[in-house]
Design a protein around this motif. Structure first.
Motif, PDB file in Angstrom:
ATOM      1  N   MET A 290       0.842  -1.193   0.000  1.00  0.00           N
ATOM      2  CA  MET A 290       0.000   0.000   0.000  1.00  0.00           C
ATOM      3  C   MET A 290       0.879   1.246   0.000  1.00  0.00           C
ATOM      4  O   MET A 290       1.853   1.333   0.764  1.00  0.00           O
ATOM      5  N   TYR A 291       0.527   2.212  -0.849  1.00  0.00           N
ATOM      6  CA  TYR A 291       1.237   3.484  -0.957  1.00  0.00           C
ATOM      7  C   TYR A 291       0.211   4.624  -1.043  1.00  0.00           C
ATOM      8  O   TYR A 291      -0.931   4.425  -1.457  1.00  0.00           O
ATOM      9  N   ILE A 292       0.649   5.851  -0.651  1.00  0.00           N
ATOM     10  CA  ILE A 292      -0.130   7.069  -0.895  1.00  0.00           C
ATOM     11  C   ILE A 292       0.746   8.038  -1.650  1.00  0.00           C
ATOM     12  O   ILE A 292       2.000   7.946  -1.600  1.00  0.00           O
ATOM     13  N   TYR A 293       0.100   8.979  -2.356  1.00  0.00           N
ATOM     14  CA  TYR A 293       0.853   9.919  -3.182  1.00  0.00           C
ATOM     15  C   TYR A 293       1.008  11.237  -2.445  1.00  0.00           C
ATOM     16  O   TYR A 293       0.030  11.794  -1.936  1.00  0.00           O
ATOM     17  N   LEU A 294       2.274  11.723  -2.439  1.00  0.00           N
ATOM     18  CA  LEU A 294       2.570  13.032  -1.856  1.00  0.00           C
ATOM     19  C   LEU A 294       2.907  13.980  -2.992  1.00  0.00           C
ATOM     20  O   LEU A 294       3.937  13.817  -3.676  1.00  0.00           O
ATOM     21  N   ALA A 295       2.013  14.964  -3.197  1.00  0.00           N
ATOM     22  CA  ALA A 295       2.210  15.888  -4.314  1.00  0.00           C
ATOM     23  C   ALA A 295       3.445  16.735  -4.129  1.00  0.00           C
ATOM     24  O   ALA A 295       4.108  17.122  -5.099  1.00  0.00           O
ATOM     25  N   GLU A 296       3.797  17.091  -2.854  1.00  0.00           N
ATOM     26  CA  GLU A 296       4.933  17.950  -2.613  1.00  0.00           C
ATOM     27  C   GLU A 296       6.241  17.322  -3.124  1.00  0.00           C
ATOM     28  O   GLU A 296       7.084  17.982  -3.721  1.00  0.00           O
ATOM     29  N   SER A 297       6.417  15.995  -2.853  1.00  0.00           N
ATOM     30  CA  SER A 297       7.648  15.323  -3.277  1.00  0.00           C
ATOM     31  C   SER A 297       7.472  14.536  -4.571  1.00  0.00           C
ATOM     32  O   SER A 297       8.442  13.992  -5.095  1.00  0.00           O
ATOM     33  N   GLU A 298       6.231  14.506  -5.070  1.00  0.00           N
ATOM     34  CA  GLU A 298       5.901  13.730  -6.278  1.00  0.00           C
ATOM     35  C   GLU A 298       6.367  12.277  -6.142  1.00  0.00           C
ATOM     36  O   GLU A 298       6.982  11.703  -7.032  1.00  0.00           O
ATOM     37  N   LYS A 299       6.034  11.703  -5.009  1.00  0.00           N
ATOM     38  CA  LYS A 299       6.433  10.333  -4.736  1.00  0.00           C
ATOM     39  C   LYS A 299       5.275   9.552  -4.137  1.00  0.00           C
ATOM     40  O   LYS A 299       4.410  10.118  -3.472  1.00  0.00           O
ATOM     41  N   LEU A 300       5.298   8.300  -4.390  1.00  0.00           N
ATOM     42  CA  LEU A 300       4.425   7.360  -3.705  1.00  0.00           C
ATOM     43  C   LEU A 300       5.206   6.839  -2.512  1.00  0.00           C
ATOM     44  O   LEU A 300       6.321   6.312  -2.669  1.00  0.00           O
ATOM     45  N   VAL A 301       4.615   6.963  -1.301  1.00  0.00           N
ATOM     46  CA  VAL A 301       5.318   6.532  -0.103  1.00  0.00           C
ATOM     47  C   VAL A 301       4.532   5.398   0.546  1.00  0.00           C
ATOM     48  O   VAL A 301       3.314   5.311   0.421  1.00  0.00           O
ATOM     49  N   PRO A 302       5.217   4.497   1.270  1.00  0.00           N
ATOM     50  CA  PRO A 302       4.526   3.397   1.947  1.00  0.00           C
ATOM     51  C   PRO A 302       3.512   3.922   2.952  1.00  0.00           C
ATOM     52  O   PRO A 302       3.743   4.936   3.614  1.00  0.00           O
ATOM     53  N   ALA A 303       2.373   3.225   3.035  1.00  0.00           N
ATOM     54  CA  ALA A 303       1.303   3.679   3.940  1.00  0.00           C
ATOM     55  C   ALA A 303       0.571   2.466   4.467  1.00  0.00           C
ATOM     56  O   ALA A 303       0.797   1.323   4.040  1.00  0.00           O
ATOM     57  N   GLU A 304      -0.314   2.740   5.462  1.00  0.00           N
ATOM     58  CA  GLU A 304      -1.193   1.706   5.975  1.00  0.00           C
ATOM     59  C   GLU A 304      -2.557   2.322   6.233  1.00  0.00           C
ATOM     60  O   GLU A 304      -2.691   3.545   6.292  1.00  0.00           O
ATOM     61  N   SER A 305      -3.536   1.477   6.369  1.00  0.00           N
ATOM     62  CA  SER A 305      -4.919   1.951   6.503  1.00  0.00           C
ATOM     63  C   SER A 305      -5.314   2.078   7.965  1.00  0.00           C
ATOM     64  O   SER A 305      -5.051   1.168   8.761  1.00  0.00           O
ATOM     65  N   LEU A 306      -5.942   3.256   8.287  1.00  0.00           N
ATOM     66  CA  LEU A 306      -6.540   3.459   9.620  1.00  0.00           C
ATOM     67  C   LEU A 306      -8.030   3.688   9.401  1.00  0.00           C
ATOM     68  O   LEU A 306      -8.471   4.778   9.066  1.00  0.00           O
ATOM     69  N   SER A 307      -8.805   2.652   9.576  1.00  0.00           N
ATOM     70  CA  SER A 307     -10.208   2.714   9.157  1.00  0.00           C
ATOM     71  C   SER A 307     -11.105   3.454  10.136  1.00  0.00           C
ATOM     72  O   SER A 307     -12.198   3.850   9.781  1.00  0.00           O
TER      73      SER A 307
END
Length: 489
Positions: A49-66
């Motif tokens: 799982m990844y999320i996109y950070l527009a500031e760094s233009e990168k996909l970074v590892p993430a996890e879900s907090l439901s």
């Protein structure tokens, strides 16, 4: 195993090759599969799982907090990157040999799909636009402000949109391993069976074929003086033995042909030599008659003596020509064995012995005991051969000859003995050869050396034999001739 048949050996080699091919294929397939799985695992440890950070233009590892959002949808929170999951830049997609596949990581509803969300792969370069479009539909959550900061006072980034990034193995190694795992079975089977075929040919066929090929070449060059021997007991080994039998037969026939040619050459030489003496004498006598009869220098008694001498030489030539003709006929002589009354045959042989001995002023005795009623022989051959032996014995005997007729095993035997000087050592060795004359005898020039040779040739055509020896007492010759195929009733 070299003595078993080719069929059996082929089946054994095929079974062993199949077992070896199966074992090697399974081991090789397992090794390739494990290697490919290792490459796949090493690559997919970074997937997640990844999320996109527009500031760094990168996909970074993430996890879900439901439980952070009021609408019940999960909130995706940045996590610290590990050894395997690291940020992925959306710039320069595909550089460095990597080209990850990006999917929308949320559970998409029909509304999401209608608003432009997709379950298909998303190009890495399209992630910024896709992320902005999807976040515009999502309600911002204040939960991100509640997240605790780290020791540096930094709070993790959050997003309402997540992506699932899949990494593929780098380079062509994984593809090659996958391809090999598909073709490993036919490749291994082909290789193993090629090796088995070469071993089968070398161990069970190659040696015998090479022997026969070499033998065929030597025979084609008229070279028969060699020997074939195979250590294999299979069909080709037996064929080598048959080839050797054929070679031996060809060699024997060649030697026999050479012997016949040599015998003919010797016969011609002997014929010319033996005729020279009587012809010379005859020519001299005739020249004297022509030279001195007209002048009256010869008396009637001298003329008669010269005429008689010429007559004797002409008779000698006639006998020699007849003997030569008899010897030439032996090759075409047919043996016709019939049932013969032994008593009648013995009586005829005894009469011949008495007549021949009487001509030379000798006595002849015949012994015939324990004979069967009939024997199956060619009577003409028997009488001719025994007659020749009796004539020789009567010529050299001092006073008597003895003819013995008896059964030896399955042979009719006729034994002729005389009380003459016996055979010399040279005669014992060569007496049965055509044109042999014992030069140790005074009358050797009067005979042509064909009598015993004809007997030996005729008896051999019947399957019999002739043997020469001297009497045990040391005085006189002994000749025994045997004729096989005796039947008694």
């Amino acid at each position: 195993m070299r003595s078993c048949s080719l069929k059996t050996a082929f089946v054994v080699y095929a079974i062993i090759a199949t077992i070896v091919a199966l074992v090697v294929s399974v081991l090789a397939s397992s090794y390739l599969a494990n290697s490919a799985s290792t490459l796949w695992s090493e690559s997919h440890m970074r997937s997640g799982m990844y999320i996109y950070l527009a500031e760094s233009e990168k996909l970074v590892p993430a996890e879900s907090l439901s439980w952070y959002r009021e609408d019940g949808k999960p909130l995706y929170v940045e996590v610290s990157p590990g050894d395997s999951a690291e940020p992925v830049s959306v710039r320069g997609a595909g550089e460095g040999g990597e080209n990850p596949v990006v999917y929308d990581g949320r559970i998409l509803t029909d509304d999401d799909m209608a608003a432009g969300a997709t379950e298909d792969p998303i190009a890495l370069s399209d992630v910024p636009e896709y992320d902005a479009r999807q976040k515009g539909r999502e309600k911002e959550s204040a939960a991100s402000m509640w997240l605790p900061p780290n020791e540096y006072g930094e709070t993790p980034a959050t997003s309402t949109v997540a992506y699932y990034v899949v990494f593929r193995p780098q380079g062509a190694t994984y593809d090659v391993l996958q391809l090999l795992s598909i073709f490993v079975f036919p490749l291994v089977f082909a290789l193993v069976f090629i090796v088995a075929a070469r071993l089968f040919y070398r161990n069970h066929m190659g040696g015998s074929i090479a022997l026969m090929n070499d033998a065929a070449n030597r025979i084609a060059e008229n070279d028969l003086d060699f020997h074939l021997e195979s250590d294999s007991g299979n069909e080709l080994g037996r064929l080598v033995v048959s080839f050797e039998d054929m070679r031996a037969s060809l060699l024997a026939n060649s030697r026999e042909l050479w012997r016949v040619v040599e015998a003919r050459r010797e016969a011609n030489a002997a014929f010319a030599h033996d005729l020279r003496t009587p012809l010379t004498v005859l020519k001299g006598q005739l020249e004297m008659l022509v030279s001195f009869t007209a002048s009256g220098a010869l008396s009637a008694d001298q003329i008669e003596a010269m005429a008689r001498a010429s007559q004797r030489q002409a008779e000698r030539i006639e006998r020699y020509v007849e003997n030569m003709r008899d010897l030439a006929r032996l090759d075409d002589c047919e043996i016709e064995a019939v049932d013969v009354d032994v008593s009648e045959l013995a009586a005829r042989l005894a009469e011949s012995a008495r007549a021949l001995a009487a001509e030379c002023g000798k006595r002849a005795d015949t012994v015939a005991n324990g004979l069967p009623a009939t024997v199956r022989v060619d009577p003409n051959v028997v009488e001719r051969c025994v007659g020749n032996l009796l004539a020789n014995a009567a010529r050299y005997a001092r006073s008597s000859i003895v003819l013995t007729i008896e059964i030896e095993g399955a042979c009719l035997a006729a034994i002729v003995e005389d009380d003459g000087p016996g055979f010399s050592d040279e005669a014992l060795r060569h007496g049965l050869e055509p044109y042999f004359r014992d030069t140790s005898r005074d009358d050797s020039s009067e005979h042509f050396g064909l009598g015993l040779g004809i007997c030996a040739a005729l008896s051999a055509k019947c399957g019999g034999s002739v043997s020469l020896s001297n009497r045990p007492s040391g005085e006189g010759a002994r000749v025994e001739i045997r004729f096989p195929s005796v039947s008694s009733r």
